[in-house]
Design a protein around this motif. Structure first.
Motif, PDB file in Angstrom:
ATOM      1  N   ALA A  30       9.945  26.411  13.076  1.00 14.44           N
ATOM      2  CA  ALA A  30      10.992  26.788  14.030  1.00 14.44           C
ATOM      3  C   ALA A  30      11.641  25.555  14.644  1.00 14.44           C
ATOM      4  O   ALA A  30      12.868  25.482  14.779  1.00 14.44           O
ATOM      5  N   VAL A  31      10.851  24.570  15.005  1.00 13.51           N
ATOM      6  CA  VAL A  31      11.393  23.336  15.578  1.00 13.51           C
ATOM      7  C   VAL A  31      12.258  22.618  14.552  1.00 13.51           C
ATOM      8  O   VAL A  31      13.344  22.109  14.874  1.00 13.51           O
ATOM      9  N   MET A  32      11.822  22.583  13.306  1.00  8.99           N
ATOM     10  CA  MET A  32      12.604  21.923  12.265  1.00  8.99           C
ATOM     11  C   MET A  32      13.945  22.623  12.034  1.00  8.99           C
ATOM     12  O   MET A  32      14.963  21.966  11.842  1.00  8.99           O
ATOM     13  N   GLY A  37      19.798  22.462  12.714  1.00 13.57           N
ATOM     14  CA  GLY A  37      21.009  23.063  13.278  1.00 13.57           C
ATOM     15  C   GLY A  37      21.734  22.118  14.211  1.00 13.57           C
ATOM     16  O   GLY A  37      22.965  22.006  14.171  1.00 13.57           O
ATOM     17  N   ILE A  38      21.000  21.414  15.043  1.00 13.29           N
ATOM     18  CA  ILE A  38      21.621  20.470  15.976  1.00 13.29           C
ATOM     19  C   ILE A  38      22.318  19.350  15.223  1.00 13.29           C
ATOM     20  O   ILE A  38      23.455  18.984  15.521  1.00 13.29           O
ATOM     21  N   PHE A  39      21.660  18.782  14.218  1.00 10.90           N
ATOM     22  CA  PHE A  39      22.264  17.682  13.471  1.00 10.90           C
ATOM     23  C   PHE A  39      23.466  18.143  12.655  1.00 10.90           C
ATOM     24  O   PHE A  39      24.414  17.406  12.470  1.00 10.90           O
ATOM     25  N   MET A  40      23.430  19.359  12.158  1.00 10.69           N
ATOM     26  CA  MET A  40      24.572  19.849  11.391  1.00 10.69           C
ATOM     27  C   MET A  40      25.780  20.076  12.281  1.00 10.69           C
ATOM     28  O   MET A  40      26.916  19.901  11.849  1.00 10.69           O
TER      29      MET A  40
END
Length: 144
Positions: A30-32, A37-40
């Motif tokens: 889940a953290v990954m 998502g944040i980096f994308m």
């Protein structure tokens, strides 16, 4: 009834920990997913039409919707003094002929210059001088 395997099972049961060890990887997954998502969202797709340049920021800039047209005359000046006309490298001496050729092909008679914020003023001035010699009077500088 006595059996060697039964005795071995009893000894193994005594050595076994009463706590059941289980490694749950769902929180890690889940953290990954959140990090991906944040980096994308933060990384924009690279626009391969223009060379890399740090465009300066401006407070009083006005929008230039014509700069995004496909036939717009865009000139890029990089920090090392290289000049790009649209998407190809070019010598300053050949710039006037290339701009006049683009205008003959139907491009707007306005030139948009994107100069790197660390480019030397002399490099940008020489590009502007070449454009003036080509008869271009409308020049806009692209900023953020």
């Amino acid at each position: 009834m006595w059996s060697p395997s039964r005795v071995a099972e009893q000894r193994a049961a005594k050595r076994k920990s009463p706590a059941f060890v289980f490694l749950n990887l769902w929180p890690l997954a889940a953290v990954m997913v959140v990090l991906v998502g944040i980096f994308m969202l933060r990384i924009r797709p690279h626009d391969y039409r223009q060379p890399p340049a740090d465009i300066p920021t401006s407070v009083s800039a006005t929008t230039q919707p014509g700069a995004r047209r496909e036939d717009a005359i865009e000139i890029f000046v990089t920090r090392d003094g290289a000049v790009y006309f649209r998407n190809s490298a070019m010598r300053r001496e050949d710039l006037a002929a290339a701009v006049q050729g683009a205008i003959r092909e139907g491009a707007e008679k306005k030139v948009y210059i994107s100069a790197d914020q660390r480019a030397k003023n002399g490099d940008v001035e020489s590009v502007v001088d070449e454009l003036r010699q080509a008869g271009i009077t409308e020049i806009s500088f692209i900023t953020n």
